[in-house]
Design an enzyme around this catalytic site. Structure first.
Site, PDB file in Angstrom:
ATOM      1  N   ARG A 147      -8.469  19.380   6.220  1.00 18.66           N
ATOM      2  CA  ARG A 147      -9.240  18.839   5.345  1.00 18.66           C
ATOM      3  C   ARG A 147      -9.336  20.050   4.173  1.00 18.66           C
ATOM      4  O   ARG A 147      -9.899  21.057   4.581  1.00 18.66           O
ATOM      5  CB  ARG A 147     -10.682  18.544   5.942  1.00 18.66           C
ATOM      6  CG  ARG A 147     -11.716  18.202   4.600  1.00 18.66           C
ATOM      7  CD  ARG A 147     -13.165  18.080   5.412  1.00 18.66           C
ATOM      8  NE  ARG A 147     -14.124  17.779   4.397  1.00 18.66           N
ATOM      9  CZ  ARG A 147     -15.111  18.645   4.286  1.00 18.66           C
ATOM     10  NH1 ARG A 147     -15.465  19.643   5.085  1.00 18.66           N
ATOM     11  NH2 ARG A 147     -15.963  18.342   3.354  1.00 18.66           N
ATOM     12  N   HIS A 162     -16.039  20.259  -3.415  1.00 22.65           N
ATOM     13  CA  HIS A 162     -16.682  21.059  -2.431  1.00 22.65           C
ATOM     14  C   HIS A 162     -17.156  22.401  -3.348  1.00 22.65           C
ATOM     15  O   HIS A 162     -16.801  23.566  -3.093  1.00 22.65           O
ATOM     16  CB  HIS A 162     -15.603  21.541  -1.341  1.00 22.65           C
ATOM     17  CG  HIS A 162     -16.277  22.355  -0.332  1.00 22.65           C
ATOM     18  ND1 HIS A 162     -15.774  21.793   1.260  1.00 22.65           N
ATOM     19  CD2 HIS A 162     -17.182  23.173   0.112  1.00 22.65           C
ATOM     20  CE1 HIS A 162     -16.569  22.344   2.263  1.00 22.65           C
ATOM     21  NE2 HIS A 162     -17.506  23.258   1.313  1.00 22.65           N
ATOM     22  N   GLU A 197     -21.568  17.893   1.079  1.00 23.01           N
ATOM     23  CA  GLU A 197     -22.741  18.180   1.440  1.00 23.01           C
ATOM     24  C   GLU A 197     -23.713  18.327   0.499  1.00 23.01           C
ATOM     25  O   GLU A 197     -24.030  19.370  -0.147  1.00 23.01           O
ATOM     26  CB  GLU A 197     -22.997  19.672   2.213  1.00 23.01           C
ATOM     27  CG  GLU A 197     -22.185  19.723   3.558  1.00 23.01           C
ATOM     28  CD  GLU A 197     -22.133  21.072   4.151  1.00 23.01           C
ATOM     29  OE1 GLU A 197     -22.783  22.071   3.494  1.00 23.01           O
ATOM     30  OE2 GLU A 197     -21.980  21.448   5.335  1.00 23.01           O
ATOM     31  N   ASN A 249     -21.187  17.245   8.659  1.00 17.06           N
ATOM     32  CA  ASN A 249     -20.785  18.511   8.952  1.00 17.06           C
ATOM     33  C   ASN A 249     -21.931  18.756   9.838  1.00 17.06           C
ATOM     34  O   ASN A 249     -23.139  18.742   9.484  1.00 17.06           O
ATOM     35  CB  ASN A 249     -21.034  19.240   7.792  1.00 17.06           C
ATOM     36  CG  ASN A 249     -19.670  18.919   6.933  1.00 17.06           C
ATOM     37  OD1 ASN A 249     -18.559  18.439   7.224  1.00 17.06           O
ATOM     38  ND2 ASN A 249     -19.563  19.809   5.856  1.00 17.06           N
ATOM     39  N   TYR A 259     -23.810  21.695  12.307  1.00 20.67           N
ATOM     40  CA  TYR A 259     -23.919  23.149  12.718  1.00 20.67           C
ATOM     41  C   TYR A 259     -25.180  23.557  13.590  1.00 20.67           C
ATOM     42  O   TYR A 259     -24.858  24.434  14.502  1.00 20.67           O
ATOM     43  CB  TYR A 259     -23.849  24.132  11.523  1.00 20.67           C
ATOM     44  CG  TYR A 259     -22.436  24.203  10.665  1.00 20.67           C
ATOM     45  CD1 TYR A 259     -21.694  25.141  11.133  1.00 20.67           C
ATOM     46  CD2 TYR A 259     -22.354  23.430   9.507  1.00 20.67           C
ATOM     47  CE1 TYR A 259     -20.254  25.129  10.536  1.00 20.67           C
ATOM     48  CE2 TYR A 259     -21.162  23.472   8.999  1.00 20.67           C
ATOM     49  CZ  TYR A 259     -20.120  24.211   9.359  1.00 20.67           C
ATOM     50  OH  TYR A 259     -18.899  24.197   8.839  1.00 20.67           O
ATOM     51  N   GLU A 297     -16.876  19.066   9.765  1.00 22.74           N
ATOM     52  CA  GLU A 297     -17.049  20.446  10.027  1.00 22.74           C
ATOM     53  C   GLU A 297     -17.781  20.853  11.073  1.00 22.74           C
ATOM     54  O   GLU A 297     -18.944  20.030  11.268  1.00 22.74           O
ATOM     55  CB  GLU A 297     -17.848  21.286   8.534  1.00 22.74           C
ATOM     56  CG  GLU A 297     -16.832  21.134   7.584  1.00 22.74           C
ATOM     57  CD  GLU A 297     -17.510  22.041   6.272  1.00 22.74           C
ATOM     58  OE1 GLU A 297     -18.510  22.839   6.600  1.00 22.74           O
ATOM     59  OE2 GLU A 297     -17.285  21.791   5.113  1.00 22.74           O
TER      60      GLU A 297
END
Ligand code: FCB
Length: 461
Positions: free
Chosen positions: A77, A121, A166, A295, A297, A364
């Site tokens: 990606r 992005h 995002e 994504n 985290y 991600e």
């Protein structure tokens, strides 16, 4: 944990983003992006650096493609830098820009790595920011024009498309706290930027579908597992607010076609949305997608606190400035982000509850650690390997639970320019020596390569 614990067609990839790796910011007619401008603002970037050179991927991409192919990844990606395609965000596309991404995509395909292209992005052409950026509704249309140009050119080599990366960060860090480009602090009006970003997604989706009917199109949201610190009503309200701003404010319009009324109320933006987020907009934003990228985290544990003083720095949670983010004492990465693999399953469940049939991908996940290069040149990043393994296990648990999780992308292939942190945070499974541009796979890369060798899909042997 072995690869064969995951379904045969489960996609394992790795991810990067244009401004973080490409460098060559002044080459081949590339225009200025908001990050070029922001990086020059004194104090904006922790180490005072810019992405002018970064990983020099613009010149070294053949080596990087070989690396990911040798490591055994199914997919890559990457993101396309809008100002390489349209220097000022409008008009005819640049041949050199399109050629770069065509060569990259073709070379990936030759090596058996599927290209996944993200259209945005974060590197908005500065010329569009000068006209109001994402606070200006017209930017959504410009984004669709750009999407159509790119799809027209790359539609035969790229099947998997992600419109936005995002939008929470673009809107609430870019226009709320000002920690990201363009570094503006407009309070709750940052939510207008969020709407225009989502509208841009809707228009781009339409443009991609019209240009390349066979394209698979999705978008990527950053979602957090959110929970209250204690049992009080105040803490429950804090969790509702942060889940609302970070997750539901994006999931709901895309998957349900409406904005959460409680969040609009928290923001004090009900009226603006009633007037500006039209039914037509929401129809576009919620048009069917082929997959959702997530994504993931970390987890947020939140509590109610007192309102900050008038001179406190601008918040990424406008209208909810009184919420406190609590440290739980659990291990954190160098970013200070709590390590909580189960939270990945939480956010997958949350998205799945709104769209039970929709394929989901973790687009991600990864960790920053202060890596040390040993005297023999080795980088023994055991913590990163453990972080990744724990999240692969979470992916396996999600699949075992019957959730439609179809793939997982490691952030990131290479150490790179980590936005406001500059070069001071390393997320790569491959170390980059910024003096020499030498790439050295870390222990985590060796672990990933071994993991991927187990049960290699038939298409790759
Ligand atoms: C995400 C971004 C990505 C990278 C990681 C660490 O928010 O999408 O570019 O910076 O965080």
């Amino acid at each position: 944990m072995q690869r064969s614990d995951l379904p045969n067609d489960f996609v394992v990839g790795t991810a990067t983003a244009s401004y973080q790796i490409e460098g060559a910011t002044h080459e081949d007619g590339r225009g200025e992006s908001i990050w070029d401008a922001f990086a020059r603002v004194p104090g904006a970037i922790a180490d005072g650096s810019t992405g002018d050179v970064a990983d020099d991927h613009y010149h070294r991409w053949p080596e990087d493609v070989a690396l990911m192919s040798d490591l055994g990844f199914d997919a890559y990606r990457f993101s396309i830098a809008w100002p390489r395609i349209q220097a000022d965000g409008t008009g005819a596309p640049s041949r050199a820009g399109l050629d770069f991404y065509r060569r990259l995509s073709e070379s990936l395909l030759e090596r058996g790595v599927t290209p996944w292209a993200t259209l945005y992005h974060w590197d908005l052409p500065q010329a569009l920011e000068d006209r109001g950026g994402w606070l200006h509704r017209d930017t959504a249309r410009r984004f669709a024009d750009y999407a159509a140009l790119v799809a027209e050119e790359l539609g035969d080599v790229v099947t998997d498309w992600i419109t936005l990366n995002e939008p929470w960060c673009s809107a609430f860090l870019g226009y709320g706290s000002g920690h990201h480009a363009p570094g503006r602090t407009v309070g709750t009006r940052a939510a207008h930027a969020a709407h225009h970003l989502l509208l841009g997604h809707g228009h781009a989706l339409e443009a991609l579908r019209a240009t390349v009917p066979s394209a698979r199109v999705g978008t990527t949201l950053n979602l957090y597992s959110v929970r209250p610190a204690g049992d009080s009503d105040g803490d429950a309200d804090a969790a509702r607010r942060i889940d609302g701003l970070s997750n539901r404010f994006f999931l709901d319009p895309v998957l349900k076609g409406s904005y959460p009324v409680d969040v609009l109320d928290d923001l004090g933006e009900t009226e603006w949305f009633a007037e500006n987020a039209t039914d037509d907009d929401l129809r576009r934003i919620s048009a069917p997608i082929d997959f959702l990228g997530i994504n993931y985290y970390s987890r947020h544990t939140v509590a109610s606190g007192s309102s900050p003083s008038a001179d406190a720095p601008a918040s990424a949670y406008p209208g909810s400035e009184h919420v406190r983010f609590i440290s739980t004492g659990a291990p954190v990465t160098q970013m200070g982000w709590e390590i909580h693999p189960d939270g990945m399953v939480d956010v997958i469940r949350q998205a799945n509850a709104l769209a039970p049939e929709l394929p989901l991908y973790i687009t991600e996940n990864g960790a920053a650690y202060p890596d040390r290069v040993d005297s023999d040149g080795d980088i023994d990043d055991g913590q990163r390997a453990e972080y990744l393994e724990a999240h692969f296990e979470a992916a396996r648990n999600a699949v075992a639970e019957g959730l439609p999780l179809k793939g997982y992308f490691i952030w990131s292939l290479l150490d790179n320019w980590e936005w406001a942190w500059g070069y001071s945070r390393r997320f790569g499974i491959v170390h980059v020596d910024y003096e020499t541009q030498k790439r050295t796979p870390k222990r985590s890369a060796r672990w990933v390569a071994q993991f991927l060798q187990d049960a290699v899909p038939a298409s790759r042997v």
